[in-house]
Design a protein around this motif. Structure first.
Motif, PDB file in Angstrom:
ATOM      1  N   THR A  54       0.920  -1.209   0.147  1.00 57.24           N
ATOM      2  CA  THR A  54      -0.382  -0.025   0.629  1.00 57.24           C
ATOM      3  C   THR A  54       1.347   1.021  -0.084  1.00 57.24           C
ATOM      4  N   VAL A  55       2.093   1.323   1.290  1.00 52.21           N
ATOM      5  CA  VAL A  55       2.688   2.713   0.316  1.00 52.21           C
ATOM      6  C   VAL A  55       3.641   3.056  -0.144  1.00 52.21           C
ATOM      7  N   ASP A  56       4.205   1.539  -0.683  1.00 57.54           N
ATOM      8  CA  ASP A  56       4.574   2.181  -2.467  1.00 57.54           C
ATOM      9  C   ASP A  56       3.718   2.711  -3.427  1.00 57.54           C
ATOM     10  N   THR A  95      -3.890   9.478   5.108  1.00 57.77           N
ATOM     11  CA  THR A  95      -5.357   8.376   5.348  1.00 57.77           C
ATOM     12  C   THR A  95      -4.490   6.941   6.263  1.00 57.77           C
ATOM     13  N   VAL A  96      -3.285   6.359   5.162  1.00 61.36           N
ATOM     14  CA  VAL A  96      -2.608   5.521   4.964  1.00 61.36           C
ATOM     15  C   VAL A  96      -2.078   6.083   6.206  1.00 61.36           C
ATOM     16  N   MET A  97      -1.142   6.659   6.493  1.00 60.85           N
ATOM     17  CA  MET A  97      -0.752   7.075   7.764  1.00 60.85           C
ATOM     18  C   MET A  97      -1.052   6.869   9.109  1.00 60.85           C
ATOM     19  N   ASN A  98      -2.640   7.272   9.331  1.00 64.28           N
ATOM     20  CA  ASN A  98      -3.816   6.914  10.056  1.00 64.28           C
ATOM     21  C   ASN A  98      -4.304   5.653  10.941  1.00 64.28           C
ATOM     22  N   ARG A  99      -3.712   5.054   9.212  1.00 66.88           N
ATOM     23  CA  ARG A  99      -4.528   3.049   9.743  1.00 66.88           C
ATOM     24  C   ARG A  99      -3.972   2.856   9.900  1.00 66.88           C
ATOM     25  N   VAL A 120       5.281   3.632   9.177  1.00 63.84           N
ATOM     26  CA  VAL A 120       4.590   4.615   9.886  1.00 63.84           C
ATOM     27  C   VAL A 120       6.200   5.379   9.754  1.00 63.84           C
ATOM     28  N   GLN A 121       7.234   4.641  10.266  1.00 64.77           N
ATOM     29  CA  GLN A 121       8.594   5.355   9.852  1.00 64.77           C
ATOM     30  C   GLN A 121       8.864   5.721   9.211  1.00 64.77           C
TER      31      GLN A 121
END
Ligand SMILES: [Zn+2]
Length: 696
Positions: A54-56, A95-99, A120-121
């Motif tokens: 997801t982050v990628d 949004t990804v960070m919060n999740r 998160v890091q």
């Protein structure tokens, strides 16, 4: 005492809930879509690989969006194509960070928690890089110059706020400095972010258990003894679990045990986090100096209501001083109790004594036993009663819906709609009970923030309350103590703040307001659980289903609260001073020592060779910000008077709607000072607060 009416109203609430639950998430969401709103459930990743993937992909699209912003022709770029576009480009990443922030604190699979922590890091580091992108700054600067020269229209309202804040952020990031200095700042910030993450992890992962024979735990409740029993017949006190720690500090009559548990609590993560904290404080100080501030507190507080470290210190020191007579009188009362109990006339109250004797004082003088009161606070009844209150004053309707995915079996999901218009406002999860690896305090987590999307639709917010209430034992229901009832009213206030937003930009939506204001509305709601009219609605003995909490007990509890408020706020100010002083100190000072000294000055000497600060989660993120609780309390008390003086007091819908419209809806899209005045209908004042804690 038996009252029929409140029982009836509770009954109506339950009926209302069961009627509403016949509507599904799909129905509510479909209706939202018709109204140009998006009400969606977050999609939670199910493997560490998915967490990374997801982050990628989010980073690829975010970088592309940012490149497009930076690559515009400065002659044709507009406010919308730069400042507004930046808010939109950051949104999917946020949004990804919060999740992941939620998932790393709540998921049951350790490998997913770990993957989320790593991502998160990674996202934080990426965020720092973006903040320091020269090309993005340049395009904003050029648009800003055209705005200032009149070539482009001056932004107004929420746009003006966005414009001002983004330009201020660039200045705070050092863009007015030369390239070499700026490079140094960026490097320091990256290092700091890594240290902060390690500091947090050491707190989250800490697990300290002390075992005692039953006689060394004299005074703690039967249920605590029962649930803490080990195979060897001893009793395990989980020092890292706050309710365990508090049970011993408040109830255990064996001083040696209290001292041991207190010292263990204040030594948690000390070996690892003591040195990390010193490094963090040193890096912060260096950064502040490079950026042209006298110290880290000045830097951190600039965008807040207090605006300088000096203003915040002045508030904390002034309040600590003002409390001196009240504090002395309270400690002398505790001392008398201790002298009587121990037979030692010169017994001195120490850190590990004050909670115990406060509890004794409650029992002996005010006949308040928090365990007896628990029977009036069955968790399900409290939550239903709380929903009832919030739905009423904010004109809302809550509907329980089925979550598409549950990270724990007993997870609940609720949709929030405007009761009059039917407009979907958002959703909240309830994750109520403790489990291994879970966040061990009580908090509201944002999952999806509110935002007006580029296509004109509004994404409604989703949040989660993450709690650690004690589950029921056997056939008995889960019961809360009064403090926990206060906590859930507080945290639910944050959920409302997030959900009822109408801010256009995610930067300002929900509780994205000045950090020394964000707690005020929630702290105000703590007063609700002291009000007879409110409590009559739900504080009912679960054993007979009709006895309402005795009002004389409530009156006694109020007196008892006032009898300990001096110590309470001296403790608050001890922490505020510890936090501020370590962040205005000379480089090289020992943060743990500063913290212990501030506490010794204002409260009691902490146990020898401990480092309370090493297990103090506020020091990352809320650093130079602890004063904000007292600061916000003062605003909360002031705001509370508006409800108190309203025709229907704490259940007044007109004032509730004013809170919703002037504070919650606008969020950070307007300065807190202005929103507060709009709500109060006058300038703010500290009088109500000082009066509430017995200072004339
Ligand atoms: Zn809070």
């Amino acid at each position: 005492m038996k009252l029929c009416l409140p029982v009836l109203s509770l009954f109506v609430t339950f009926v209302a809930c069961s009627t509403q639950s016949s509507r599904s998430f799909e129905q509510i969401s479909a209706k939202a879509t018709e109204n140009g709103l998006i009400l969606s459930q977050p999609s939670f990743e199910q493997s560490p690989e998915a967490v990374v993937a997801t982050v990628d992909s989010v980073l690829v699209s975010a970088n592309a969006a940012l490149d497009a912003i930076a690559g515009q022709d400065p002659e044709t770029a507009t406010f919308e194509s730069t400042f507004v576009a930046l808010d939109s480009a950051a949104y999917p990443m946020m949004t990804v960070m919060n999740r992941y922030w939620l998932m790393k604190e709540t998921r049951q699979e350790p490998e997913i928690r770990k993957a989320c922590m790593n991502q998160v890091q990674r996202l934080s580091e990426w965020g720092v890089e973006v903040e320091y992108r020269e090309d993005l700054y340049q395009i904003c600067r050029e648009v800003s110059e055209r705005i200032e020269s009149g070539d482009l229209p001056k932004p107004g309202g929420e746009d003006a706020q966005l414009y001002r804040d983004i330009m201020r952020d660039y200045r705070r990031a050092g863009f007015n400095l030369n390239a070499a200095t700026r490079e140094k700042v960026a490097k320091l910030k990256n290092k700091l972010s890594k240290l902060e993450s390690d500091f947090d992890s050491n707190i989250t992962n800490a697990s300290v258990v002390l075992e005692f024979p039953a006689e060394e735990l004299n005074g703690v409740s039967e249920s605590f003894l029962e649930s803490s029993k080990t195979d060897q017949g001893r009793h395990a006190v989980r020092v890292t679990v706050t309710p365990d720690y508090m049970a011993v500090m408040e109830k255990c009559s064996v001083r040696k045990t209290r001292r041991k548990v207190n010292a263990a609590r204040y030594s948690i993560a000390m070996e690892e986090n003591g040195p990390i904290l010193n490094k963090m404080v040193r890096l912060r100080s260096k950064m502040a100096t490079l950026l042209g501030y006298s110290n880290w507190a000045d830097y951190k507080i600039e965008p807040k209501m207090a605006s300088t470290g000096g203003e915040a210190l002045g508030f904390a020191e002034g309040l600590a001083r003002g409390l001196q007579p009240k504090f002395d009188a309270e400690v002398s009362e505790l001392q008398k109790l201790m002298a009587k109990e121990t037979g030692k006339p010169n017994a001195q109250i120490q850190w590990w004594d004050f909670r115990y004797y406060q509890n004794q004082l409650m029992k002996s003088r005010y006949s308040v036993d928090s365990d007896v009161l628990r029977n009036y606070f069955p968790l399900k009844g409290v939550i239903a009663g709380m929903f009832d209150v919030y739905q009423h004053i904010f004109d809302l309707r809550f509907t329980q819906v089925e979550p598409g995915y549950k990270w724990v079996d007993d997870l609940e999901l609720w949709a929030v709609e405007d009761a009059t218009t039917g407009e979907a406002m958002g959703m909240f999860y309830l994750d109520l009970y403790p489990r291994p690896g879970k966040y061990n305090h009580f908090a509201q987590f944002d999952i999806i923030g509110g935002k007006l999307l580029d296509d004109g639709r509004y994404q409604r917010p989703v949040v989660s309350l993450v709690c650690n209430f004690t589950p029921g034992v056997g056939d008995d229901p889960a019961l809360m103590n009064h403090g926990e009832v206060e906590t859930i009213f507080h945290e639910f206030g944050h959920a409302m703040h997030s959900i009822l937003t109408r801010a256009k930009y995610q930067r300002f939506s929900g509780a994205n307001v000045a950090r020394d204001f964000v707690e005020a509305p929630s702290q105000m709601f703590e007063a609700w659980v002291w009000d007879p009219e409110v409590l009559q609605r739900f504080a009912i003995d679960w054993r007979d289903g009709e006895s309402v909490i005795p009002m004389e007990t409530l009156a006694n509890m109020k007196k008892a609260k006032l009898a300990t408020v001096g110590v309470f706020y001296r403790r608050q100010m001890g922490l505020a001073l510890a936090d501020l002083r370590m962040h205005v100190a000379e480089v090289g000072a020992d943060a743990g020592k500063i913290c212990n000294a501030a506490n010794a000055e204002v409260l009691f000497e902490p146990p020898a060779n401990t480092n309370f600060a090493a297990y103090w989660g506020h020091l990352t993120g809320y650093d130079a910000g602890y004063y904000g609780y007292g600061w916000a309390d003062s605003i909360a008390a002031d705001m509370g008077t508006i409800f108190e003086n309203a025709p229907n007091r704490f259940l007044d819908k007109e004032v509730g709607m004013r809170l919703r419209n002037e504070i919650y809806s606008v969020g950070g899209s307007r300065d807190a000072d202005i929103s507060i005045i709009r709500f109060l209908g006058r300038e703010r004042s500290n009088d109500a607060f000082l009066e509430s804690i017995g200072i004339e």
